[in-house]
Structure formats: C-alpha cells, structure tokens
Design an enzyme around this catalytic site. Structure first.
Site, PDB file in Angstrom:
ATOM      1  CD  GLU A  41       0.577   1.145  -6.114  1.00 45.57           C
ATOM      2  OE1 GLU A  41      -0.474   1.824  -5.952  1.00 45.57           O
ATOM      3  OE2 GLU A  41       1.821   1.265  -5.679  1.00 45.57           O
ATOM      4  CG  HIS A  95       6.294   5.431   2.780  1.00 47.78           C
ATOM      5  ND1 HIS A  95       5.132   5.841   3.097  1.00 47.78           N
ATOM      6  CD2 HIS A  95       6.343   4.127   2.909  1.00 47.78           C
ATOM      7  CE1 HIS A  95       4.193   4.982   3.194  1.00 47.78           C
ATOM      8  NE2 HIS A  95       5.013   3.831   2.941  1.00 47.78           N
ATOM      9  CG  HIS A 123       1.346   2.415  -1.186  1.00 47.92           C
ATOM     10  ND1 HIS A 123       0.921   3.185  -0.143  1.00 47.92           N
ATOM     11  CD2 HIS A 123       2.299   1.352  -0.667  1.00 47.92           C
ATOM     12  CE1 HIS A 123       1.710   2.976   1.076  1.00 47.92           C
ATOM     13  NE2 HIS A 123       2.276   1.939   0.774  1.00 47.92           N
ATOM     14  CB  CYS A 147       1.619   2.643   4.941  1.00 44.86           C
ATOM     15  SG  CYS A 147       3.419   2.279   5.437  1.00 44.86           S
ATOM     16  CG  PHE A 206       4.509  -3.125   7.093  1.00 46.77           C
ATOM     17  CD1 PHE A 206       4.820  -2.897   5.959  1.00 46.77           C
ATOM     18  CD2 PHE A 206       5.601  -2.895   8.222  1.00 46.77           C
ATOM     19  CE1 PHE A 206       6.037  -2.943   5.433  1.00 46.77           C
ATOM     20  CE2 PHE A 206       6.663  -2.687   8.011  1.00 46.77           C
ATOM     21  CZ  PHE A 206       7.060  -2.464   6.414  1.00 46.77           C
ATOM     22  CE  LYS A 251       4.262   6.139  -0.144  1.00 48.25           C
ATOM     23  NZ  LYS A 251       3.030   6.349  -0.682  1.00 48.25           N
TER      24      LYS A 251
END
Length: 404
Positions: free
Chosen positions: A303, A326, A292, A167, A384, A321
């Site tokens: 986060e 996403h 994110h 991502c 990831f 998002k």
C-alpha cells in the site's frame, strides 16, 4: 481497461461510529486529535491469547430492548448501541417520512455477523449434541442476522442486503447503495457495517500468523501483525448536494492470493483509478488518504508503494487502526467516518504507534495529527481474496463556502 464515467455525488445526511475509543463520532474525533488509542490486552477470548484488542467498553451492560430481544447476540447488541449515536435514529426516521419506508434501502457489511452466538451454542451442547434450548434461534445463526435485525430496528421496508467481502465489506456497501439510488431502486440508503470480537476471528487470524502480541504498529519498521477490534458504523445517503458527499468509489477483485495482496498492488490500483474516475478527480486533487494500513509486513509495504507512486507531496496519508484496531467487516465504515470527520473538522489523523517509520513507506505518511483544511479524502479497504474498495468523499459547496 476503460474507466467508468463520472457519477453524481450523493449527500451524506447523517453518520456515526462506535468503536474501542468510545461511542459516537465525537469520541472518535477526540481520540484522533489527542492521539489516544483504544487498544488493550486481550481480555475477551475464552482461551488465553497474547494479543491486544479494540473492545467496545460496556457492551455487556447494553442489552437489546424488550421489543428486539429475539435478536439478542453481541453483534446485534453492538449494532443497536451504535445506531443510537449522533442522532442517527432520528435522521433515519426523518428519511422514512420523506421517502416512504419502502424506498429506503439498507446495505450492511459484516465479516462474521453473529457467529459468536453460534460459537457459544456449540460450547454448550446438550447431552444429545444439540444446541441448548435458549440458543435454538435461527435469527442469530445466519450471516444475514445483522441486516435483518437493523431492518426491523429501523422499521424499514426497502431492499435489505448483506455484503460479506472480508475487510472491504462495509466500504462496498457504499458502492452498492449508490447503484441502487442511481437505478431508481431506492430514494435513500442506510449503509454501514458491524463486526464484533469472537473466537473465530481471534484464533482464525492467529492461525494465519497475522496477529501481533503487541499493539499494532502500522507502517513501522518493526510491525508484525494486526490488533483485532470491533465496531459499528452507519451513514445515511440521499441524492442531491450536501455539505458532505460521497463522490465516487472503485471496486476490484484481483484474486492473487487468499490472504496476501497482489505484490504490485494491481487490484488496489484499479480500485483507486475507478474511484477517481467516478468522482471526477485526479490523484493531485486528493488531500487525504485513510490507508488500509493493517500493520502486517506485506500489506503495508504494497500500500505504501501505491501511495508513493500515485500521489504528490501535498497528499497526506495515515492509518487509524492503531487507535481502533482492525474491525474487519466494519473497517470500511469506521474509516469512511474518519474521512468525513477530516472533511468536516479539518483534521488529518496521525498513525498511532508508528515510532520508527519503515523507509520503504512514502513520505506522505502522517505520523501525528495536523489541522488542515480538507476538501477531498479517500478511504482504502482491501480484503482477503483481493477484494478491494476505495471510496472518495468531498466537501460540498455549502461547506466550502462556510469555511472561507
């Protein structure tokens, strides 16, 4: 650990994004201001899966032109659709004329590239177990298909690079392009990313128990997973001052876990520190942070804690998002475009679908859009395997003077 030195800003000459809320940055800006999302019940997968997706409307009716037909697949089709937005093709053509096609680099991020075409080929194996004749096309059965296609479509002759770091892919494309320009390997760079929906993505994330059966709710107390989407986005970077600028970037790889962030956010914080250092900023200088914010329980918790301990009350933050889904390898470029829109138009987006904010989330979270002058913006992209990237954008002197 020592911090990097400040870099010279790069001019963002042109930019565009196409996602579930519509084609081009105008559609994205309108959706953010109107709190309008593009998520819908899953109508994509060949096997039913109860989730919501961010699907680009009408892509099935947007075939590649005959001159590019040998690249035909959903991902390249979306790339071509996206390239036509906001005068981007003309901007790249002008850059080719200014710099020579051999001096214009291409750096694109993608997570799955054209794997959807390979999935379809495996579903249609002939009696001998081979791909059907029409699917025996090596151009689309490779992770590099996207970059090779765009390189040809834009008639470029410079370096051609694929970044695939989950991502963070299309955020890290900005970082790699900056190094190319600083080292003299190119005079301009097209950066961005494209990812499209496919079975591997939908059922892969579902197997990890990361997919929500409802529209994703970033930072909501009752959040329970992501909504997957698709998107294409691009930006043109050149040296020199401009009204919109890439100020800095930070990258890290904490490698804490294959699919979970470091519990203390150490990798994300290192990327943040490096981005601020390269931009010559402190956390107090930042007006807006695009988070994110995937709506998974752990990601948002980590986060939010990072934002809460590093930024003051004047810094506003949100996740977009809930509007776009996403978009994986394209998330970095889509959310970079959100930051550029915030800088250019003076709007802080809200966090769509966050009805009951988690008390662990900081007070900096912006639930609804507000009009505000923005001079500096950060975009967080955490992939990831602990692949983290933070981008810093700012308004150049020309924009700042014009807005007074």
């Amino acid at each position: 650990m020592s911090l990097p030195t400040r870099i010279d800003p790069l001019r963002v000459t042109a930019y565009t994004a196409t996602c579930a809320v519509g084609p081009g940055r105008g559609a994205l800006l309108s959706a953010l201001r109107d709190e309008r999302g593009g998520l819908r019940p899953n109508d994509f997968s060949h096997v039913p899966l109860a989730t919501w997706i961010g699907r680009v409307e009408g892509l099935e009716q947007q075939p590649l032109p005959p001159s590019l037909a040998s690249w035909e697949c959903r991902n390249n089709r979306l790339a071509w659709f996206g390239l036509q937005g906001d005068g981007f093709l003309d901007a790249v053509s002008a850059a080719r004329a200014r710099h020579d096609p051999r001096r214009v680099a291409l750096v694109l991020g993608t997570s799955t590239s054209s794997i959807g075409e390979s999935e379809d080929a495996y579903r249609r194996l002939d009696p001998d177990g081979r791909f059907p004749a029409h699917s025996r096309n090596p151009r689309v059965h490779t992770p590099h298909s996207l970059a090779m296609f765009v390189h040809e479509a834009l008639d470029l002759r410079g370096p051609c690079v694929t970044v695939s770091t989950a991502c963070s892919s299309s955020a890290k494309a900005f970082a790699q392009a900056e190094r190319m320009l600083r080292l003299g390997l190119a005079d301009a760079a097209v950066v961005g990313g494209v990812d499209t929906l496919c079975g591997s993505v939908l059922f892969g994330f579902n197997s990890l128990q990361l997919v929500s059966s409802r529209p994703c709710r970033p930072f909501d107390r009752d959040r329970d997973g992501i909504s997957l989407g698709e998107a294409a986005g691009f930006a043109l970077l050149e040296r020199g001052a401009g009204r919109l600028q890439l100020l800095g970037y930070g990258e890290s790889s904490d490698a804490h876990h294959m699919s979970s962030p470091h519990p203390a956010g150490l990798g994300a914080e290192r990327a943040l520190d490096d981005a601020l250092a390269r931009a010559g900023l402190t956390a107090a200088d930042v007006d807006y942070v695009n988070l994110h914010g995937t709506a998974t329980p752990k990601n948002d918790e980590v986060e939010a804690a990072l934002v809460g301990r590093r930024f003051g009350e004047r810094t506003q933050a949100s996740s977009t998002k809930g509007a776009t889904g996403h978009t994986l390898g394209a998330a970095g470029i889509v959310e970079a475009v959100v930051c550029l829109l915030a800088l250019e138009h003076g709007v802080v987006p809200g966090t769509l679908n966050c009805a009951d904010p988690d008390p662990a989330c900081s007070s900096r979270l912006q639930r609804h859009p507000v009009e505000r002058r923005i001079r500096t913006a950060l975009s967080n992209s955490f992939g990831f395997g602990g692949s983290n990237c933070v981008l810093a954008f700012g308004r150049g002197a020309e924009t700042a003077e014009a807005g007074r």
